[in-house]
Design an enzyme around this catalytic site. Structure first.
Site, PDB file in Angstrom:
ATOM      1  N   LYS A  13     -27.010  44.644  -6.314  1.00 32.61           N
ATOM      2  CA  LYS A  13     -26.990  45.805  -5.408  1.00 32.61           C
ATOM      3  C   LYS A  13     -28.276  46.634  -5.507  1.00 32.61           C
ATOM      4  CE  LYS A  13     -23.247  47.849  -6.885  1.00 32.61           C
ATOM      5  NZ  LYS A  13     -22.731  46.916  -7.934  1.00 32.61           N
ATOM      6  N   ARG A  88     -16.567  54.412  -5.568  1.00 33.58           N
ATOM      7  CA  ARG A  88     -15.937  53.387  -6.406  1.00 33.58           C
ATOM      8  C   ARG A  88     -14.445  53.613  -6.587  1.00 33.58           C
ATOM      9  NH1 ARG A  88     -20.010  51.017 -10.943  1.00 33.58           N
ATOM     10  NH2 ARG A  88     -21.857  51.839  -9.990  1.00 33.58           N
ATOM     11  N   ARG A 127     -30.000  40.524 -17.989  1.00 33.75           N
ATOM     12  CA  ARG A 127     -30.565  41.857 -17.758  1.00 33.75           C
ATOM     13  C   ARG A 127     -30.512  42.688 -19.042  1.00 33.75           C
ATOM     14  NH1 ARG A 127     -28.022  45.491 -13.033  1.00 33.75           N
ATOM     15  NH2 ARG A 127     -26.495  46.043 -14.597  1.00 33.75           N
ATOM     16  N   ARG A 133     -30.382  47.883 -21.384  1.00 32.55           N
ATOM     17  CA  ARG A 133     -29.491  48.977 -21.005  1.00 32.55           C
ATOM     18  C   ARG A 133     -28.367  49.128 -22.025  1.00 32.55           C
ATOM     19  NH1 ARG A 133     -27.786  49.032 -14.712  1.00 32.55           N
ATOM     20  NH2 ARG A 133     -25.793  49.261 -15.773  1.00 32.55           N
ATOM     21  N   ARG A 144     -16.545  46.471 -17.391  1.00 31.07           N
ATOM     22  CA  ARG A 144     -17.001  46.929 -16.074  1.00 31.07           C
ATOM     23  C   ARG A 144     -16.505  46.022 -14.963  1.00 31.07           C
ATOM     24  NH1 ARG A 144     -22.606  46.977 -17.771  1.00 31.07           N
ATOM     25  NH2 ARG A 144     -23.270  46.781 -15.626  1.00 31.07           N
TER      26      ARG A 144
HETATM   27  P1  ADP Z   1     -23.143  48.552 -12.584  1.00 32.63           P
HETATM   28  O1  ADP Z   1     -22.920  48.488 -11.117  1.00 32.63           O
HETATM   29  O2  ADP Z   1     -23.961  47.423 -13.083  1.00 32.63           O
HETATM   30  O3  ADP Z   1     -21.889  48.757 -13.365  1.00 32.63           O
HETATM   31  P2  ADP Z   1     -24.390  51.168 -12.240  1.00 32.63           P
HETATM   32  O4  ADP Z   1     -25.800  51.413 -12.599  1.00 32.63           O
HETATM   33  O5  ADP Z   1     -24.060  51.186 -10.811  1.00 32.63           O
HETATM   34  O6  ADP Z   1     -24.041  49.803 -12.944  1.00 32.63           O
HETATM   35  O7  ADP Z   1     -23.448  52.224 -12.996  1.00 32.63           O
HETATM   36  C1  ADP Z   1     -23.545  52.432 -14.387  1.00 32.63           C
HETATM   37  C2  ADP Z   1     -22.410  53.332 -14.857  1.00 32.63           C
HETATM   38  O8  ADP Z   1     -22.521  54.620 -14.222  1.00 32.63           O
HETATM   39  C3  ADP Z   1     -21.002  52.861 -14.512  1.00 32.63           C
HETATM   40  O9  ADP Z   1     -20.520  51.917 -15.430  1.00 32.63           O
HETATM   41  C4  ADP Z   1     -20.242  54.185 -14.549  1.00 32.63           C
HETATM   42  O10 ADP Z   1     -19.979  54.611 -15.864  1.00 32.63           O
HETATM   43  C5  ADP Z   1     -21.238  55.158 -13.945  1.00 32.63           C
HETATM   44  N1  ADP Z   1     -21.055  55.273 -12.465  1.00 32.63           N
HETATM   45  C6  ADP Z   1     -21.951  54.888 -11.516  1.00 32.63           C
HETATM   46  N2  ADP Z   1     -21.467  55.145 -10.285  1.00 32.63           N
HETATM   47  C7  ADP Z   1     -20.240  55.700 -10.444  1.00 32.63           C
HETATM   48  C8  ADP Z   1     -19.233  56.162  -9.562  1.00 32.63           C
HETATM   49  N3  ADP Z   1     -19.375  56.102  -8.224  1.00 32.63           N
HETATM   50  N4  ADP Z   1     -18.096  56.667 -10.103  1.00 32.63           N
HETATM   51  C9  ADP Z   1     -17.931  56.748 -11.424  1.00 32.63           C
HETATM   52  N5  ADP Z   1     -18.825  56.298 -12.321  1.00 32.63           N
HETATM   53  C10 ADP Z   1     -19.987  55.786 -11.850  1.00 32.63           C
END
Ligand code: ADP
Length: 191
Positions: A13, A88, A127, A133, A144
């Site tokens: 994404k 989400r 990654r 990370r 996740r």
């Molecule tokens: P990925 O899609 O690989 O899990 P992201 O960088 O999109 O990683 O998100 C990292 C973390 O940030 C998530 O695991 C969550 O803890 C938090 N996060 C990101 N976007 C949201 C959201 N819309 N609602 C709640 N938590 C979020």
């Protein structure tokens, strides 16, 4: 153009978000990136978000919604935006509906990147090695994926009912995937 990019963690994404946003001249808004920025700057928001992120859990809706609201209110998002990693949860969907309605616009499309789940886990482990990370350990990666299936995948059905979903095959070379997304989006009327 108001777009959402969806797909499981590791679907690519973030990479696609930048290309698509550039193509339409709109900002790519990644909630994950904004959270990580706040964590590295040690802001109150970062301190609060970090413990959820490190466990692979979602940050509470109130915190996330407020953050997105502030970001969308900025002038550069006036012509539109691409959301990566938001909404989400169902509560976030409703909140976003309100934010967009408030501006008098509408959501134009939801791009769903479909990928093979084993490949996704492999990408994430890769990654973790290259980017280091904090939330990319194997346990957290699995957590996740699990939360995505429970909380976020059902949102696709909500947007599908509204006729907004474009399923895009996320497998293959990055530029091939980008091309597929452009082909799907270039034909829809922009609001
Ligand atoms: P990925 O899609 O690989 O899990 P992201 O960088 O999109 O990683 O998100 C990292 C973390 O940030 C998530 O695991 C969550 O803890 C938090 N996060 C990101 N976007 C949201 C959201 N819309 N609602 C709640 N938590 C979020």
């Amino acid at each position: 153009m108001r777009l959402i990019l969806m797909g499981p963690p590791g679907a690519g994404k973030g990479t696609q978000a930048k290309y698509v946003a550039d193509h339409f001249g709109i900002p790519a808004i990644s909630t994950g990136d904004i959270f990580r920025e706040n964590v590295s700057q040690g802001t109150d928001l970062g301190v609060e978000a970090e413990r959820y992120m490190d466990a692979g859990e979602y940050v509470p809706d109130e915190i996330t919604n407020q953050m997105v609201r502030n970001r969308i209110d900025k002038p550069d998002a006036e012509p539109g935006f691409l959301l990566d990693g938001y909404p989400r949860t169902l509560a976030q969907v409703e909140e976003l509906d309100g934010m967009i309605a408030h501006t008098g616009h509408r959501l134009d499309a939801v791009v769903v990147l479909t990928v093979d789940s084993e490949e996704v886990v492999q990408r994430l482990i890769q990654r973790a090695r290259t980017e280091g990370r904090a939330d990319d350990t194997e346990d957290v990666i699995r957590r996740r994926q699990e939360i995505y299936l429970e909380e976020t995948e059902p949102l696709i059905a909500v947007y599908r009912k509204r006729g907004l979903v474009h399923d895009i095959n996320g497998m293959g070379e990055v530029d091939e995937v980008t091309k597929r997304i452009f082909e799907a989006l270039d034909v829809i009327p922009q609001s």
